[in-house]
Design a protein around this motif. Structure first.
Motif, PDB file in Angstrom:
ATOM      1  N   LYS A 174      54.197  59.653  50.812  1.00  0.00           N
ATOM      2  CA  LYS A 174      53.220  60.046  49.793  1.00  0.00           C
ATOM      3  C   LYS A 174      53.576  59.451  48.429  1.00  0.00           C
ATOM      4  O   LYS A 174      52.708  58.971  47.677  1.00  0.00           O
ATOM      5  CB  LYS A 174      53.158  61.564  49.699  1.00  0.00           C
ATOM      6  CG  LYS A 174      51.989  62.069  48.848  1.00  0.00           C
ATOM      7  CD  LYS A 174      51.894  63.583  48.900  1.00  0.00           C
ATOM      8  CE  LYS A 174      50.644  64.069  48.167  1.00  0.00           C
ATOM      9  NZ  LYS A 174      50.552  63.587  46.809  1.00  0.00           N
ATOM     10  N   GLY A 175      54.870  59.441  48.104  1.00  0.00           N
ATOM     11  CA  GLY A 175      55.292  58.952  46.805  1.00  0.00           C
ATOM     12  C   GLY A 175      55.099  57.442  46.649  1.00  0.00           C
ATOM     13  O   GLY A 175      54.659  56.961  45.597  1.00  0.00           O
ATOM     14  N   SER A 176      55.417  56.688  47.711  1.00  0.00           N
ATOM     15  CA  SER A 176      55.230  55.235  47.635  1.00  0.00           C
ATOM     16  C   SER A 176      53.751  54.865  47.585  1.00  0.00           C
ATOM     17  O   SER A 176      53.358  53.869  46.961  1.00  0.00           O
ATOM     18  CB  SER A 176      55.905  54.548  48.824  1.00  0.00           C
ATOM     19  OG  SER A 176      55.362  55.014  50.051  1.00  0.00           O
ATOM     20  N   TRP A 177      52.895  55.664  48.234  1.00  0.00           N
ATOM     21  CA  TRP A 177      51.457  55.415  48.142  1.00  0.00           C
ATOM     22  C   TRP A 177      50.954  55.645  46.714  1.00  0.00           C
ATOM     23  O   TRP A 177      50.156  54.869  46.195  1.00  0.00           O
ATOM     24  CB  TRP A 177      50.700  56.304  49.123  1.00  0.00           C
ATOM     25  CG  TRP A 177      49.213  56.281  48.907  1.00  0.00           C
ATOM     26  CD1 TRP A 177      48.446  57.275  48.380  1.00  0.00           C
ATOM     27  CD2 TRP A 177      48.327  55.190  49.158  1.00  0.00           C
ATOM     28  NE1 TRP A 177      47.134  56.893  48.298  1.00  0.00           N
ATOM     29  CE2 TRP A 177      47.029  55.608  48.775  1.00  0.00           C
ATOM     30  CE3 TRP A 177      48.502  53.915  49.676  1.00  0.00           C
ATOM     31  CZ2 TRP A 177      45.920  54.793  48.889  1.00  0.00           C
ATOM     32  CZ3 TRP A 177      47.394  53.101  49.792  1.00  0.00           C
ATOM     33  CH2 TRP A 177      46.123  53.526  49.408  1.00  0.00           C
ATOM     34  N   ASP A 178      51.439  56.728  46.087  1.00  0.00           N
ATOM     35  CA  ASP A 178      51.078  56.963  44.692  1.00  0.00           C
ATOM     36  C   ASP A 178      51.624  55.847  43.795  1.00  0.00           C
ATOM     37  O   ASP A 178      50.977  55.441  42.818  1.00  0.00           O
ATOM     38  CB  ASP A 178      51.627  58.317  44.230  1.00  0.00           C
ATOM     39  CG  ASP A 178      50.861  59.489  44.843  1.00  0.00           C
ATOM     40  OD1 ASP A 178      49.717  59.259  45.293  1.00  0.00           O
ATOM     41  OD2 ASP A 178      51.402  60.602  44.883  1.00  0.00           O
ATOM     42  N   GLY A 179      52.815  55.341  44.132  1.00  0.00           N
ATOM     43  CA  GLY A 179      53.375  54.219  43.377  1.00  0.00           C
ATOM     44  C   GLY A 179      52.531  52.954  43.530  1.00  0.00           C
ATOM     45  O   GLY A 179      52.324  52.192  42.572  1.00  0.00           O
ATOM     46  N   PHE A 180      52.024  52.706  44.737  1.00  0.00           N
ATOM     47  CA  PHE A 180      51.155  51.552  44.976  1.00  0.00           C
ATOM     48  C   PHE A 180      49.873  51.682  44.154  1.00  0.00           C
ATOM     49  O   PHE A 180      49.396  50.704  43.565  1.00  0.00           O
ATOM     50  CB  PHE A 180      50.827  51.448  46.467  1.00  0.00           C
ATOM     51  CG  PHE A 180      49.807  50.387  46.788  1.00  0.00           C
ATOM     52  CD1 PHE A 180      50.168  49.057  46.889  1.00  0.00           C
ATOM     53  CD2 PHE A 180      48.465  50.726  46.991  1.00  0.00           C
ATOM     54  CE1 PHE A 180      49.233  48.083  47.173  1.00  0.00           C
ATOM     55  CE2 PHE A 180      47.528  49.759  47.281  1.00  0.00           C
ATOM     56  CZ  PHE A 180      47.911  48.420  47.368  1.00  0.00           C
ATOM     57  N   TRP A 181      49.308  52.887  44.122  1.00  0.00           N
ATOM     58  CA  TRP A 181      48.097  53.107  43.337  1.00  0.00           C
ATOM     59  C   TRP A 181      48.360  52.827  41.856  1.00  0.00           C
ATOM     60  O   TRP A 181      47.567  52.168  41.188  1.00  0.00           O
ATOM     61  CB  TRP A 181      47.611  54.550  43.550  1.00  0.00           C
ATOM     62  CG  TRP A 181      46.528  54.971  42.611  1.00  0.00           C
ATOM     63  CD1 TRP A 181      46.643  55.856  41.566  1.00  0.00           C
ATOM     64  CD2 TRP A 181      45.183  54.543  42.617  1.00  0.00           C
ATOM     65  NE1 TRP A 181      45.447  55.998  40.915  1.00  0.00           N
ATOM     66  CE2 TRP A 181      44.511  55.192  41.553  1.00  0.00           C
ATOM     67  CE3 TRP A 181      44.454  53.662  43.425  1.00  0.00           C
ATOM     68  CZ2 TRP A 181      43.183  55.003  41.274  1.00  0.00           C
ATOM     69  CZ3 TRP A 181      43.122  53.469  43.149  1.00  0.00           C
ATOM     70  CH2 TRP A 181      42.482  54.124  42.080  1.00  0.00           C
ATOM     71  N   TRP A 182      49.485  53.307  41.351  1.00  0.00           N
ATOM     72  CA  TRP A 182      49.820  53.072  39.942  1.00  0.00           C
ATOM     73  C   TRP A 182      49.993  51.573  39.654  1.00  0.00           C
ATOM     74  O   TRP A 182      49.484  51.062  38.669  1.00  0.00           O
ATOM     75  CB  TRP A 182      51.109  53.822  39.588  1.00  0.00           C
ATOM     76  CG  TRP A 182      51.633  53.401  38.240  1.00  0.00           C
ATOM     77  CD1 TRP A 182      51.291  53.917  37.030  1.00  0.00           C
ATOM     78  CD2 TRP A 182      52.571  52.351  37.990  1.00  0.00           C
ATOM     79  NE1 TRP A 182      51.948  53.264  36.021  1.00  0.00           N
ATOM     80  CE2 TRP A 182      52.745  52.283  36.589  1.00  0.00           C
ATOM     81  CE3 TRP A 182      53.283  51.473  38.798  1.00  0.00           C
ATOM     82  CZ2 TRP A 182      53.599  51.368  35.983  1.00  0.00           C
ATOM     83  CZ3 TRP A 182      54.123  50.567  38.203  1.00  0.00           C
ATOM     84  CH2 TRP A 182      54.285  50.505  36.804  1.00  0.00           C
ATOM     85  N   SER A 183      50.723  50.870  40.538  1.00  0.00           N
ATOM     86  CA  SER A 183      50.981  49.446  40.292  1.00  0.00           C
ATOM     87  C   SER A 183      49.703  48.621  40.385  1.00  0.00           C
ATOM     88  O   SER A 183      49.524  47.639  39.649  1.00  0.00           O
ATOM     89  CB  SER A 183      52.015  48.904  41.293  1.00  0.00           C
ATOM     90  OG  SER A 183      51.515  48.987  42.622  1.00  0.00           O
ATOM     91  N   PHE A 184      48.768  49.033  41.233  1.00  0.00           N
ATOM     92  CA  PHE A 184      47.528  48.275  41.392  1.00  0.00           C
ATOM     93  C   PHE A 184      46.639  48.417  40.159  1.00  0.00           C
ATOM     94  O   PHE A 184      46.127  47.426  39.629  1.00  0.00           O
ATOM     95  CB  PHE A 184      46.777  48.737  42.641  1.00  0.00           C
ATOM     96  CG  PHE A 184      45.550  47.932  42.939  1.00  0.00           C
ATOM     97  CD1 PHE A 184      45.635  46.713  43.592  1.00  0.00           C
ATOM     98  CD2 PHE A 184      44.288  48.384  42.542  1.00  0.00           C
ATOM     99  CE1 PHE A 184      44.507  45.954  43.858  1.00  0.00           C
ATOM    100  CE2 PHE A 184      43.159  47.629  42.799  1.00  0.00           C
ATOM    101  CZ  PHE A 184      43.271  46.417  43.452  1.00  0.00           C
ATOM    102  N   ILE A 185      46.450  49.644  39.678  1.00  0.00           N
ATOM    103  CA  ILE A 185      45.582  49.825  38.514  1.00  0.00           C
ATOM    104  C   ILE A 185      46.244  49.278  37.249  1.00  0.00           C
ATOM    105  O   ILE A 185      45.553  48.892  36.300  1.00  0.00           O
ATOM    106  CB  ILE A 185      45.185  51.309  38.324  1.00  0.00           C
ATOM    107  CG1 ILE A 185      46.429  52.163  38.076  1.00  0.00           C
ATOM    108  CG2 ILE A 185      44.392  51.804  39.524  1.00  0.00           C
ATOM    109  CD1 ILE A 185      46.099  53.617  37.756  1.00  0.00           C
ATOM    110  N   SER A 186      47.581  49.223  37.240  1.00  0.00           N
ATOM    111  CA  SER A 186      48.266  48.621  36.087  1.00  0.00           C
ATOM    112  C   SER A 186      48.120  47.113  36.108  1.00  0.00           C
ATOM    113  O   SER A 186      47.927  46.480  35.057  1.00  0.00           O
ATOM    114  CB  SER A 186      49.748  49.007  36.096  1.00  0.00           C
ATOM    115  OG  SER A 186      49.905  50.406  35.989  1.00  0.00           O
ATOM    116  N   MET A 187      48.227  46.512  37.295  1.00  0.00           N
ATOM    117  CA  MET A 187      48.098  45.059  37.420  1.00  0.00           C
ATOM    118  C   MET A 187      46.697  44.599  37.037  1.00  0.00           C
ATOM    119  O   MET A 187      46.524  43.558  36.389  1.00  0.00           O
ATOM    120  CB  MET A 187      48.428  44.623  38.845  1.00  0.00           C
ATOM    121  CG  MET A 187      48.244  43.141  39.116  1.00  0.00           C
ATOM    122  SD  MET A 187      48.484  42.746  40.850  1.00  0.00           S
ATOM    123  CE  MET A 187      47.124  43.634  41.604  1.00  0.00           C
TER     124      MET A 187
END
Length: 412
Positions: free
Chosen positions: A199-212
């Motif tokens: 769950k945490g890595s998925w939330d991290g992926f979401w954060w990195s995608f919208i930041s990129m």
């Protein structure tokens, strides 16, 4: 005595007339084949259809003989400067041939006197047995194709499909950045980046995608100093990564995504047939001499076509003379500079307006191998992180279960 003087003057006049009639060019005596019943034989040009070097007579022609650059540039010098038809009417005959082979056969048989146009390599002549007179440098060959009528959507989709390794690298880097962010901030910010690896890595992926993508909803924000420093690094790196990918797609919107340069140069046909076949898309492209392309463009034959690129070929453009007209070739060589200037004046009118589309510039295409290698490395890193995270998740849950059992045992 006066009678002898008159006879002597008359004999001198006769000899002078005979000598004057025999010498035609540069003081050289013409062959007896030049005369028939006291009158010079006509000068016969063998030619093949190659505009603007040699073309059929137009409506504005003063005679029914072939026209074009070759005749315009050399005929005056043959007639006047070389004195080939001294004090006689200028009688030129032209004979159209099907191909260069047939034209050269007539020249070998002395059935024609001049063959044109001829394209010879400066250091490797194909017909060394004949005198060759260079008229101009070869102007180059244009590759011409038809405008693409593909829809914008088709072009964009094709560009995205071709750039799949770059898209894959972008997504893999995003996933790696998400896992790193989770690992750096989950201890201080477990609400936004849960301790569970999945769950945490998925939330991290979401954060990195919208930041990129510079969207930045603000629903996920790092709290620790280390995580924020990594955020700055990732946002800068993400901007570059996203810019490379969007540049590849954007270029497809502003240019026709076609392979415009020819892969093969086979299938020579008549020019008119080639233009028709190209307009009907039976062929992908055609090669035309630069001057020839300007000739047809001036006649609105290349309106819907695009001139893509130019091939520079080393060639000399000129005429071949039969062996019994060597003295004529020698005479023209004497006036080479004048003929050259006249040729340049004529060819300066051959204007070619190039409809050259913007080329599909793609950083991905220029570094395809590097992108694929980087993709494999990124996949390896991502796989390693996933493996470590999965093991950590398993041990974390197992430890949590053991701890829970111990606490239950203490209560009992």
């Amino acid at each position: 005595m006066p009678c002898l003087t008159v006879c002597f003057v008359f004999i001198i006049w006769i000899l002078n007339a005979v000598i004057h009639e025999q010498f035609a060019c540069g003081g050289q005596v013409n062959s007896s084949q030049d005369y028939e019943h006291g009158r010079k034989l006509p000068l016969t040009f063998a030619w093949i259809f190659k505009p603007p070097y040699a073309t059929p007579p137009s409506n504005e022609s003063l005679d029914n003989e072939a026209q074009g650059l070759m005749r315009d540039a050399v005929l005056k010098h043959i007639a006047v400067e070389c004195g080939y038809y001294m004090k006689k009417s200028f009688d030129v005959r032209t004979l159209e041939m099907e191909n260069e082979f047939a034209m050269l056969e007539r020249l070998r048989q002395n059935k024609v006197h001049i063959a044109l146009p001829i394209f010879e390599h400066p250091s490797n002549r194909r017909y060394p047995e004949f005198p060759f007179f260079k008229l101009d440098d070869y102007p180059g060959t244009e590759y011409i194709t038809v405008l693409d009528d593909s829809s914008t959507l088709t072009v964009v989709l094709d560009s995205v499909i071709k750039a799949w390794p770059l898209l894959a690298v972008t997504m893999v880097l995003t996933a790696i950045a998400g896992i790193i962010m989770w690992a750096l901030d989950t201890y201080w910010n477990s609400e936004e980046f849960p301790r569970s690896f999945i769950k945490g890595s998925w939330d991290g992926f979401w954060w990195s995608f919208i930041s990129m993508t510079t969207v930045g909803y603000g629903d996920k924000s790092p709290k620790s100093i280390v995580a924020r420093i990594f955020s700055i690094i990732w946002i800068m790196l993400g901007l570059v990564t996203m810019a490379i990918f969007t540049a590849n797609v954007t270029s497809a919107l502003t240019a026709a995504s076609l392979e415009l340069t020819p892969n093969t140069l086979n299938g020579a046909k008549k020019i008119e047939s080639c233009i028709e076949a190209l307009n009907s898309k039976q062929i992908d492209g055609m090669l035309l001499d630069h001057y020839t392309a300007s000739y047809y463009q001036a006649r609105d034959k290349l309106k819907s076509l695009v001139i893509v690129t130019k091939f520079e070929l080393r060639r000399d453009v000129g005429l071949l003379f039969s062996n019994d007209r060597k003295e004529l070739a020698a005479c023209l060589n004497f006036y080479r500079s004048n003929i050259w200037r006249l040729t340049q004046t004529i060819t300066s009118t051959y204007k070619l307006n190039k409809q050259k589309p913007t080329k599909n510039f793609s950083l991905f295409d220029d570094s395809r191998l590097l992108i694929k290698q980087f993709l494999f490395i990124s996949l390896g890193v991502l796989g390693t992180l996933l493996l470590v995270g999965t093991v950590w998740e398993y041990l974390f849950r197992k430890k949590g279960k053991i701890k829970g059992k111990v606490e239950l045992g203490d209560k009992s």
